[in-house]
Structures are given as C-alpha cells and as structure tokens.
Motif scaffolding. Structure first.
Motif, mmCIF file in Angstrom:
data_model
loop_
_atom_site.group_PDB
_atom_site.id
_atom_site.type_symbol
_atom_site.label_atom_id
_atom_site.label_comp_id
_atom_site.label_asym_id
_atom_site.label_seq_id
_atom_site.Cartn_x
_atom_site.Cartn_y
_atom_site.Cartn_z
ATOM 1 N N GLY A 209 24.666 52.938 42.373
ATOM 2 C CA GLY A 209 24.244 54.117 42.609
ATOM 3 C C GLY A 209 24.911 54.657 43.835
ATOM 4 N N LEU A 210 25.156 54.276 45.076
ATOM 5 C CA LEU A 210 25.661 54.895 45.995
ATOM 6 C C LEU A 210 26.988 55.141 45.595
ATOM 7 C CD1 LEU A 210 24.451 52.686 48.976
ATOM 8 C CD2 LEU A 210 23.548 55.010 48.644
ATOM 9 N N TRP A 211 27.699 54.518 44.921
ATOM 10 C CA TRP A 211 29.018 54.885 44.610
ATOM 11 C C TRP A 211 29.212 55.913 43.774
ATOM 12 C CZ3 TRP A 211 32.496 51.506 40.613
ATOM 13 C CH2 TRP A 211 33.839 51.885 40.735
ATOM 14 N N SER A 212 27.993 56.104 42.656
ATOM 15 C CA SER A 212 27.998 57.026 41.878
ATOM 16 C C SER A 212 27.742 58.420 42.407
ATOM 17 C CB SER A 212 27.085 56.773 40.559
ATOM 18 O OG SER A 212 27.472 55.402 39.736
ATOM 19 N N GLY A 213 26.603 58.397 43.118
ATOM 20 C CA GLY A 213 26.360 59.520 44.170
ATOM 21 C C GLY A 213 27.440 60.037 44.813
ATOM 22 N N ALA A 214 28.061 59.294 45.537
ATOM 23 C CA ALA A 214 29.091 59.954 46.683
ATOM 24 C C ALA A 214 30.427 60.212 45.959
ATOM 25 C CB ALA A 214 29.654 58.440 47.479
ATOM 26 N N THR A 215 30.717 59.723 44.453
ATOM 27 C CA THR A 215 31.692 60.131 43.739
ATOM 28 C C THR A 215 31.378 61.645 43.316
ATOM 29 O OG1 THR A 215 32.182 58.062 43.124
ATOM 30 C CG2 THR A 215 32.990 59.790 41.602
ATOM 31 N N MET A 216 30.046 61.793 42.550
ATOM 32 C CA MET A 216 29.446 62.941 42.027
ATOM 33 C C MET A 216 29.530 64.063 43.123
ATOM 34 S SD MET A 216 28.822 64.804 39.393
ATOM 35 C CE MET A 216 28.075 63.479 38.283
ATOM 36 N N ALA A 217 29.172 63.898 44.479
ATOM 37 C CA ALA A 217 29.019 64.775 45.373
ATOM 38 C C ALA A 217 30.312 65.156 46.232
ATOM 39 C CB ALA A 217 28.311 64.322 46.669
ATOM 40 N N SER A 218 31.384 64.224 46.003
ATOM 41 C CA SER A 218 32.634 64.446 46.607
ATOM 42 C C SER A 218 33.679 65.197 45.667
ATOM 43 C CB SER A 218 33.344 63.044 46.981
ATOM 44 O OG SER A 218 32.698 62.447 48.006
ATOM 45 N N LEU A 219 33.329 64.917 44.364
ATOM 46 C CA LEU A 219 34.440 65.541 43.263
ATOM 47 C C LEU A 219 33.672 66.682 42.362
ATOM 48 C CD1 LEU A 219 36.211 62.167 42.329
ATOM 49 C CD2 LEU A 219 36.797 63.822 44.081
ATOM 50 N N GLY A 220 32.620 66.386 42.226
ATOM 51 C CA GLY A 220 31.820 67.478 41.238
ATOM 52 C C GLY A 220 31.177 68.719 41.827
ATOM 53 N N ASP A 221 31.509 68.906 43.114
ATOM 54 C CA ASP A 221 31.056 69.937 43.756
ATOM 55 C C ASP A 221 29.440 70.409 43.184
ATOM 56 O OD1 ASP A 221 31.131 72.529 45.090
ATOM 57 O OD2 ASP A 221 32.001 73.786 43.530
ATOM 58 N N GLY A 222 28.858 69.349 43.272
ATOM 59 C CA GLY A 222 27.395 69.359 43.114
ATOM 60 C C GLY A 222 26.764 68.049 43.546
ATOM 61 N N THR A 223 25.641 67.794 42.987
ATOM 62 C CA THR A 223 24.836 66.603 43.223
ATOM 63 C C THR A 223 24.515 65.956 41.934
ATOM 64 O OG1 THR A 223 22.613 67.215 43.202
ATOM 65 C CG2 THR A 223 23.608 67.918 45.173
ATOM 66 N N PRO A 224 24.007 64.832 41.849
ATOM 67 C CA PRO A 224 23.512 64.029 40.714
ATOM 68 C C PRO A 224 22.045 64.579 40.167
ATOM 69 C CG PRO A 224 24.093 62.408 42.340
ATOM 70 C CD PRO A 224 24.084 63.756 43.004
ATOM 71 N N LEU A 225 21.593 65.413 40.787
ATOM 72 C CA LEU A 225 20.289 65.950 40.476
ATOM 73 C C LEU A 225 20.436 67.021 39.564
ATOM 74 C CD1 LEU A 225 17.173 65.233 41.079
ATOM 75 C CD2 LEU A 225 17.292 67.297 42.304
ATOM 76 N N PRO A 226 19.830 67.051 38.354
ATOM 77 C CA PRO A 226 20.026 68.242 37.201
ATOM 78 C C PRO A 226 19.813 69.579 37.861
ATOM 79 C CG PRO A 226 18.647 66.200 36.285
ATOM 80 C CD PRO A 226 18.708 65.717 37.911
ATOM 81 N N SER A 227 18.946 69.811 38.622
ATOM 82 C CA SER A 227 18.670 71.168 39.274
ATOM 83 C C SER A 227 19.955 71.396 40.067
ATOM 84 C CB SER A 227 17.160 71.054 39.940
ATOM 85 O OG SER A 227 17.276 70.056 41.367
ATOM 86 N N ALA A 228 20.669 70.691 40.552
ATOM 87 C CA ALA A 228 21.622 71.250 41.472
ATOM 88 C C ALA A 228 22.942 70.301 40.755
ATOM 89 C CB ALA A 228 21.660 70.913 42.715
ATOM 90 N N THR A 229 23.204 70.217 39.479
ATOM 91 C CA THR A 229 24.226 69.332 38.745
ATOM 92 C C THR A 229 25.634 70.260 39.177
ATOM 93 O OG1 THR A 229 24.872 68.714 36.542
ATOM 94 C CG2 THR A 229 24.484 70.857 36.716
ATOM 95 N N ALA A 230 26.533 69.205 38.942
ATOM 96 C CA ALA A 230 27.970 69.493 39.307
ATOM 97 C C ALA A 230 28.645 70.438 38.579
ATOM 98 C CB ALA A 230 28.740 67.935 39.062
ATOM 99 N N ARG A 231 29.328 71.404 39.377
ATOM 100 C CA ARG A 231 30.151 72.226 38.708
ATOM 101 C C ARG A 231 31.434 71.982 38.081
ATOM 102 N NH1 ARG A 231 28.781 77.219 41.042
ATOM 103 N NH2 ARG A 231 31.044 77.764 41.293
ATOM 104 N N ARG A 232 31.962 70.500 38.412
ATOM 105 C CA ARG A 232 33.210 69.957 37.773
ATOM 106 C C ARG A 232 33.032 68.862 36.941
ATOM 107 N NH1 ARG A 232 37.497 69.120 42.179
ATOM 108 N NH2 ARG A 232 38.622 68.799 40.384
#
Length: 319
Positions: A209-232
């Motif tokens: 979960g930590l690895w997934s969250g860090a990856t999403m926040a670092s590379l996705g220009d957003g967060t794992p939460l649907p209300s602030a979902t990744a832009r990439r």
C-alpha cells in the motif's frame, strides 16, 4: 446503475436487476418460514436467535410482515417489498440493541442485519429495476481529477489519506466489530499460528500500500483517492504487476487484521468490502480512465491483470 455497455451492476457474476430482487425475496420468504419451523422445533435454534424473547408474538408479526410480505414481493409488488424491508430493518435494529444489552441472541441479530441489508437492496431493485451505484460514489469516493500541485504536496496528501483510511478501516471499525462479536458470543477459537499469519500478511500488504501510494503520488500528479485522482496514467512500480495494487493491499490488510484479532466477522467484512469495490467502484474508475487516457489505458488494461499478477506480464511502455 448500468455500466458502459448498458449491462447492470454484477456481484459475483449475478446481475442486480428487478428479477434478482424478486428472486431474493422468494428465497427470503422460504428461509424465514424455515427458520420459524426450526424455532418451534429446535430449542437450541430458539436460544441462539431469540434468546429469552417470547417467540409467539414475534412470530405472529413476522410471518405477516416478513415471510408473507417477502412472498408477495417476489411477484414484483413494490409495497410488499418496502413493507418487508422496513420490518426487517426495524427488527434488525431491535435485535442489535437486545443482543448488545443482554449478550443473548447474537446470531439472531446477525441474521436480521443480513436480512435488512438484503431486503433494502432487493426493494431498490424492484422499485428502480437496477442498483443506483452512483449513490455510493459520493463524497471521498466521487471521481474528480486532482488540481495541479507540487509532487511534495501530493505525497503529503496521500500520506494523510492513508492515515485516515487506515485508522478507520484497519483500527476503529475492526475493533468495534471484534467487540460486538465477543459481546454477542459469536467468537470462535483461533490458533496462534493464524494470528502470526495475519501479522505477516498485514506487514506485506501495508508495504504494498505504501509503495502504491508513493508511486501514484510521485508519478500520477494526484493521489490514490478518487476525489483527487491522478492526472496521469501510472503504469510503473506495483502498477506494472497488477492494475489495482492499492485495492489488493487494502483488502489483504482488512483480512489480516481480522486474523490478528481472531475475528471472523472482520474477515467477512473485509471480503464484503472487496465485493462492493469490485462491483461498483472499480468499473466506474476504469471507465473514467478509459475516457481520459483512451488507447494507452486500454492497452494497459489488456496487458496487466486486475487482481492476480500474470506469470510473465507483457512489457508496458510508461505514459
């Protein structure tokens, strides 16, 4: 709610339609009648499900408002469906209070909670013809693309999200459910080895979960939460292995906490949560990803499994 191709929401392959609601009420009518037969003939069933409550007055009301109403609802009669729903949930609430105060009839309270939830869903299906999944996708589960922000801010927001959700779903709710399980005398003996397995699974799932969250926040220009979902579109890190590593981690964490607490109800609760997520949240999220990212997402979806990592996943080109 219908999916992108007009098909109804499915749970374990069963479509949630008006016919499903009618079938549920038919089964509920038979189950309710059978239960009263057992209450009348098997003292142990009466003790576990009614405690010291007088069965006769309850039976007179229940056979009409639950069994008969469910039988009529099986023919698609809406008022009967709602009558059975209201009665089931009223009895469920009463049984919850009774079992919590007296520590008796825990199995009866649990059965009526299941009947109350099932009756509510079935009544909605008979009323609307399909399940309104959008009712669930509100608030923090509502899909909204994140605003442009610095990577450090996305990582901080992700950390806060994990702290809140893990605190609620891995600590507060499981402890409450485990307490209720003990209070209602529903617990079972669990070997120490099971708890050890739970600890190992929790640590592994939390790391994922930590690895997934860090990856999403670092590379996705957003967060794992649907209300602030990744832009990439993110296809790196654990997302190369499985499409939903955060969900895999969360479900495994929930089951692991149940094993640690020795609570089968917590395990069932985690599994039910996974069914809701897979049937309602995931299709909407993936439809949103397909609309926003088009062919790159479709290629990614075709190459990477939803839940179980493939033995040799095909190579994915980062977007």
């Amino acid at each position: 709610m219908l999916d992108a191709v007009g098909a109804p929401v499915r749970v374990l392959g069963v479509p949630l339609t008006r016919q499903t609601g009618r079938a549920y009420f038919a089964l509920q009518a038979v189950a309710g009648l059978l239960w009263w037969v057992l209450v009348a003939t098997v003292p142990r069933v009466r003790e576990l499900t009614l405690g010291n409550l007088p069965p006769l007055p309850i039976a007179l009301a229940d056979l009409i408002l639950f069994v008969a109403a469910s039988m009529i609802a099986a023919f698609g009669v809406r008022w009967a469906a709602w009558a059975a729903c209201v009665w089931a949930n009223t009895v469920a609430l009463s049984m919850v209070v009774y079992a919590t105060v007296t520590t008796l009839a825990g199995w009866g309270a649990l059965a009526m909670i299941a009947a109350g939830v099932g009756s509510a869903i079935a009544a909605i299906l008979i009323q609307r013809g399909s399940f309104p999944a959008h009712w669930i996708l509100l608030g923090p589960l509502g899909l909204r693309e994140a605003r442009p922000a610095a990577r450090a801010r996305n990582i901080l927001l992700t950390a806060c999200q994990l702290a809140v959700f893990w605190g609620l779903f891995l600590v507060v709710f499981p402890l409450l459910l485990a307490w209720i399980e003990r209070r209602w005398a529903l617990g079972i003996e669990v070997p120490t080895a099971v708890r050890v397995i739970g600890v190992v699974a929790l640590l592994a799932a939390s790391a994922l979960g930590l690895w997934s969250g860090a990856t999403m926040a670092s590379l996705g220009d957003g967060t794992p939460l649907p209300s602030a979902t990744a832009r990439r579109l993110v296809v790196a890190g654990p997302y190369r292995i499985v499409r939903n590593p955060m969900a895999v981690a969360g479900i495994t964490q929930g089951v692991a906490v149940g094993l640690i607490l020795g609570s089968w109800i917590v395990v069932v609760w985690a599994i039910c949560g996974s069914l809701v997520w897979n049937a309602i949240v995931r299709p909407v999220e993936e439809r949103d990803l397909e609309e926003r990212f088009g062919e790159p997402f479709r290629a990614y979806r075709d190459r990477v499994s939803c839940w179980v990592p493939r033995r040799r996943p095909r190579r994915i080109v980062d977007s």
